[in-house]
Design an enzyme around this catalytic site. Structure first.
Site, PDB file in Angstrom:
ATOM      1  N   LYS A  52      32.263 -16.078  47.863  1.00  0.00           N
ATOM      2  CA  LYS A  52      31.750 -16.323  46.512  1.00  0.00           C
ATOM      3  C   LYS A  52      30.952 -17.622  46.574  1.00  0.00           C
ATOM      4  O   LYS A  52      31.470 -18.666  46.971  1.00  0.00           O
ATOM      5  CB  LYS A  52      32.893 -16.459  45.516  1.00  0.00           C
ATOM      6  CG  LYS A  52      32.429 -16.756  44.096  1.00  0.00           C
ATOM      7  CD  LYS A  52      33.586 -16.967  43.151  1.00  0.00           C
ATOM      8  CE  LYS A  52      33.953 -15.662  42.528  1.00  0.00           C
ATOM      9  NZ  LYS A  52      34.923 -15.821  41.425  1.00  0.00           N
ATOM     10  N   ILE A  69      38.792 -11.452  45.126  1.00  0.00           N
ATOM     11  CA  ILE A  69      37.935 -10.866  46.162  1.00  0.00           C
ATOM     12  C   ILE A  69      38.782 -10.270  47.293  1.00  0.00           C
ATOM     13  O   ILE A  69      38.283  -9.452  48.060  1.00  0.00           O
ATOM     14  CB  ILE A  69      36.862 -11.850  46.677  1.00  0.00           C
ATOM     15  CG1 ILE A  69      37.448 -13.144  47.195  1.00  0.00           C
ATOM     16  CG2 ILE A  69      35.840 -12.109  45.594  1.00  0.00           C
ATOM     17  CD1 ILE A  69      36.410 -14.103  47.763  1.00  0.00           C
ATOM     18  N   GLU A  70      40.050 -10.641  47.349  1.00  0.00           N
ATOM     19  CA  GLU A  70      40.956  -9.988  48.283  1.00  0.00           C
ATOM     20  C   GLU A  70      41.070  -8.494  47.935  1.00  0.00           C
ATOM     21  O   GLU A  70      41.051  -7.633  48.811  1.00  0.00           O
ATOM     22  CB  GLU A  70      42.356 -10.629  48.233  1.00  0.00           C
ATOM     23  CG  GLU A  70      42.427 -12.029  48.771  1.00  0.00           C
ATOM     24  CD  GLU A  70      42.170 -13.121  47.739  1.00  0.00           C
ATOM     25  OE1 GLU A  70      41.428 -12.880  46.749  1.00  0.00           O
ATOM     26  OE2 GLU A  70      42.698 -14.227  47.928  1.00  0.00           O
ATOM     27  N   TYR A 109      24.732   2.744  58.955  1.00  0.00           N
ATOM     28  CA  TYR A 109      24.839   1.430  58.311  1.00  0.00           C
ATOM     29  C   TYR A 109      24.195   1.406  56.928  1.00  0.00           C
ATOM     30  O   TYR A 109      24.562   0.594  56.090  1.00  0.00           O
ATOM     31  CB  TYR A 109      24.312   0.306  59.199  1.00  0.00           C
ATOM     32  CG  TYR A 109      22.871   0.429  59.628  1.00  0.00           C
ATOM     33  CD1 TYR A 109      21.834   0.067  58.782  1.00  0.00           C
ATOM     34  CD2 TYR A 109      22.547   0.883  60.894  1.00  0.00           C
ATOM     35  CE1 TYR A 109      20.522   0.171  59.175  1.00  0.00           C
ATOM     36  CE2 TYR A 109      21.231   0.988  61.309  1.00  0.00           C
ATOM     37  CZ  TYR A 109      20.220   0.633  60.445  1.00  0.00           C
ATOM     38  OH  TYR A 109      18.922   0.739  60.835  1.00  0.00           O
ATOM     39  N   GLU A 111      33.602 -16.395  34.718  1.00  0.00           N
ATOM     40  CA  GLU A 111      33.220 -15.634  35.913  1.00  0.00           C
ATOM     41  C   GLU A 111      32.902 -14.188  35.553  1.00  0.00           C
ATOM     42  O   GLU A 111      32.007 -13.578  36.134  1.00  0.00           O
ATOM     43  CB  GLU A 111      34.347 -15.647  36.943  1.00  0.00           C
ATOM     44  CG  GLU A 111      34.609 -17.003  37.546  1.00  0.00           C
ATOM     45  CD  GLU A 111      35.815 -17.001  38.454  1.00  0.00           C
ATOM     46  OE1 GLU A 111      35.642 -17.272  39.654  1.00  0.00           O
ATOM     47  OE2 GLU A 111      36.932 -16.717  37.961  1.00  0.00           O
TER      48      GLU A 111
END
Length: 119
Positions: free
Chosen positions: A100, A71-72, A53, A21
Site C-alpha cells: 500500500k 491486504i492479507e 500472464y 481509506e
C-alpha cells in the site's frame, strides 16, 4: 521447474480499516510469483501448456476491485483464485506481495507498507 513472475503491477483500490481509506483509496503495487514445472511449454511453445500472464493480471485486477479491510485477506484471495483457475498445472508455490503506497499512519511519511503471503 521454473517461475512466472509479474512485478510491480500498480492498481488503485479501496482497502483498509479506516473510513478515509474506504472513501479516498490508494495505489497498491502487487507482485506475484508462481513456481511450477515449465518443461513442457518450454519445448512445445504452446500457451495452452502454461499459465497465461495476461489472465493472471486480470485475476489480480478483478480481486483489487473487491474491498478488503486487510491486504492479507486480499493476498489470500488472489492466491486462491490463481490456484483454482490453474489446478491442472500443479502449482508448487505461489507468493503474493502487496504494498500500500502512502499509508495513513497519523501524519507520518511512510512510502509503503507491504504484506507477503506464501502458499
Amino acid at each position: 521447474m521454473g517461475k512466472i513472475t509479474l512485478n510491480n503491477i500498480r492498481l488503485f483500490g479501496y482497502h483498509g480499516c479506516f473510513l478515509e481509506e474506504k472513501k479516498i483509496g490508494s495505489y497498491y503495487t502487487i507482485n506475484v510469483e508462481i513456481e511450477l514445472n515449465l518443461d513442457k511449454p518450454s519445448i512445445s511453445d504452446k500457451l495452452s501448456e502454461t499459465i497465461d500472464y495476461v489472465e493472471l493480471y486480470y485475476i489480480i485486477k478483478k480481486e483489487m476491485k473487491i474491498n478488503s479491510k486487510l491486504i492479507e485477506h486480499l493476498s489470500r484471495r488472489i492466491i486462491h483464485k490463481i490456484k483454482n483457475k490453474y489446478k491442472k498445472f500443479l502449482i508448487k508455490h505461489i507468493k503474493v506481495k502487496i504494498c500500500k503506497e502512502n499509508p495513513p499512519i497519523q501524519g507520518n511519511k511512510i512510502d509503503r507498507i507491504c504484506v507477503t503471503l506464501y502458499e
